[in-house]
Design an enzyme around this catalytic site. Sequence first.
Site, PDB file in Angstrom:
ATOM      1  N   ASP A  71       0.380 -12.612  11.589  1.00 25.22           N
ATOM      2  CA  ASP A  71       1.060 -13.416  10.574  1.00 25.22           C
ATOM      3  C   ASP A  71       2.578 -13.318  10.666  1.00 25.22           C
ATOM      4  OD1 ASP A  71       1.102 -10.769   9.762  1.00 25.22           O
ATOM      5  OD2 ASP A  71      -0.145 -11.070   8.013  1.00 25.22           O
ATOM      6  N   ASN A 140      -5.623  -5.655  -2.460  1.00 22.37           N
ATOM      7  CA  ASN A 140      -6.565  -6.631  -3.015  1.00 22.37           C
ATOM      8  C   ASN A 140      -7.589  -7.113  -1.980  1.00 22.37           C
ATOM      9  OD1 ASN A 140      -5.061  -8.338  -1.413  1.00 22.37           O
ATOM     10  ND2 ASN A 140      -4.226  -9.565  -3.084  1.00 22.37           N
ATOM     11  N   HIS A 142      -6.860  -8.173   1.101  1.00 18.58           N
ATOM     12  CA  HIS A 142      -6.429  -9.215   2.049  1.00 18.58           C
ATOM     13  C   HIS A 142      -6.337  -8.654   3.466  1.00 18.58           C
ATOM     14  CE1 HIS A 142      -1.945  -8.272   1.139  1.00 18.58           C
ATOM     15  NE2 HIS A 142      -2.060  -8.084   2.437  1.00 18.58           N
ATOM     16  N   GLU A 147      -5.447 -14.129   1.303  1.00 17.82           N
ATOM     17  CA  GLU A 147      -5.586 -13.593  -0.042  1.00 17.82           C
ATOM     18  C   GLU A 147      -6.983 -13.863  -0.595  1.00 17.82           C
ATOM     19  OE1 GLU A 147      -3.354 -11.681  -1.028  1.00 17.82           O
ATOM     20  OE2 GLU A 147      -1.330 -12.490  -0.983  1.00 17.82           O
TER      21      GLU A 147
HETATM   22  C1  GLP Z   1       0.925  -7.148   4.698  1.00 11.92           C
HETATM   23  C2  GLP Z   1       0.415  -7.698   6.019  1.00 11.92           C
HETATM   24  C3  GLP Z   1      -1.000  -7.250   6.294  1.00 11.92           C
HETATM   25  C4  GLP Z   1      -1.091  -5.746   6.105  1.00 11.92           C
HETATM   26  C5  GLP Z   1      -0.794  -5.393   4.666  1.00 11.92           C
HETATM   27  C6  GLP Z   1      -0.889  -3.910   4.359  1.00 11.92           C
HETATM   28  O1  GLP Z   1       0.563  -7.943   3.635  1.00 11.92           O
HETATM   29  N1  GLP Z   1       0.476  -9.121   6.091  1.00 11.92           N
HETATM   30  O2  GLP Z   1      -1.378  -7.651   7.590  1.00 11.92           O
HETATM   31  O3  GLP Z   1      -2.345  -5.291   6.459  1.00 11.92           O
HETATM   32  O4  GLP Z   1       0.527  -5.828   4.404  1.00 11.92           O
HETATM   33  O5  GLP Z   1       0.267  -3.270   4.745  1.00 11.92           O
HETATM   34  P1  GLP Z   1       0.483  -1.719   4.803  1.00 11.92           P
HETATM   35  O6  GLP Z   1      -0.118  -1.274   6.074  1.00 11.92           O
HETATM   36  O7  GLP Z   1       1.976  -1.558   4.790  1.00 11.92           O
HETATM   37  O8  GLP Z   1      -0.154  -1.122   3.622  1.00 11.92           O
END
Ligand code: GLP
Length: 241
Positions: A71, A140, A142, A147
């Site tokens: 993304d 949540n 995702h 989402e």
């Molecule tokens: C963002 C990214 C996700 C990732 C999530 C969790 O929203 N788009 O791909 O998995 O954050 O991030 P973290 O690893 O910092 O908890």
Amino acid sequence: MTSDMKWIEVNSYDEMSEVAADIFTKQLQAKPTSILGLATGGSPVGMYKELVKRQQAGNISFNDVITFNLDEYVGLEQSSPASYWTFMHENLFNYVDIKEENIHLPNGKAENLDAECVAYDARIKEAGGIDLQLLGIGVNGHIGFNEPGTSFDSKTNIVELTESTRTENAIYFDDFKDVPTHAITMGIQSIMNAKEIVLIAFGEKKLEAIEKLKSGIITEDFPASQLLNHPNVTIIYGGTK
Ligand code: GLP
């Protein structure tokens, strides 16, 4: 639960990073021309550090590897300090022998974002499909930026970020109002097309999401639950309440 999902519980963030790096190392050693699906966030930083060490020690090479990131924010320049393009370069690409032309992230500045979404899935397909996909998980549920409520059939698409996700990601920006409202993300279907998937999650904040996944209930209200339908997923997780 009838799912084939493999669960590996670890005791520390570093152990999670090593176990995940082992899976990527095996993949790269077995197939030096691997197509990797990569993720951003705090979860993969340690694994990327480990892969940099292993590459610099000569145990693996990214020379023939092609990468596709999950993304990118809509509206940020590649060079923006908070872009996922910058994140990936600062945490992995700048330190390994990957060819710049083999690096792919969705272009959140594309003039025609819908066309960019279609083109991104086409580029993945053309390359031969993702061999090994790395995922983190949002609190949540995702994955990527898909989402709750996202269709399991979704391809790469433009999403409006929830307040919870924008708040979680605000640490990467000077001000909450600077956090983009939209992102371009590989869809659930695009993710499910990967031959193998590794999801990493460590810490108290993530436990609820992991427990939900473990419950085995598959629902679009919890995007990660679709992974239960994939034949080759490993979840590496840990952390105490
Ligand atoms: C963002 C990214 C996700 C990732 C999530 C969790 O929203 N788009 O791909 O998995 O954050 O991030 P973290 O690893 O910092 O908890």
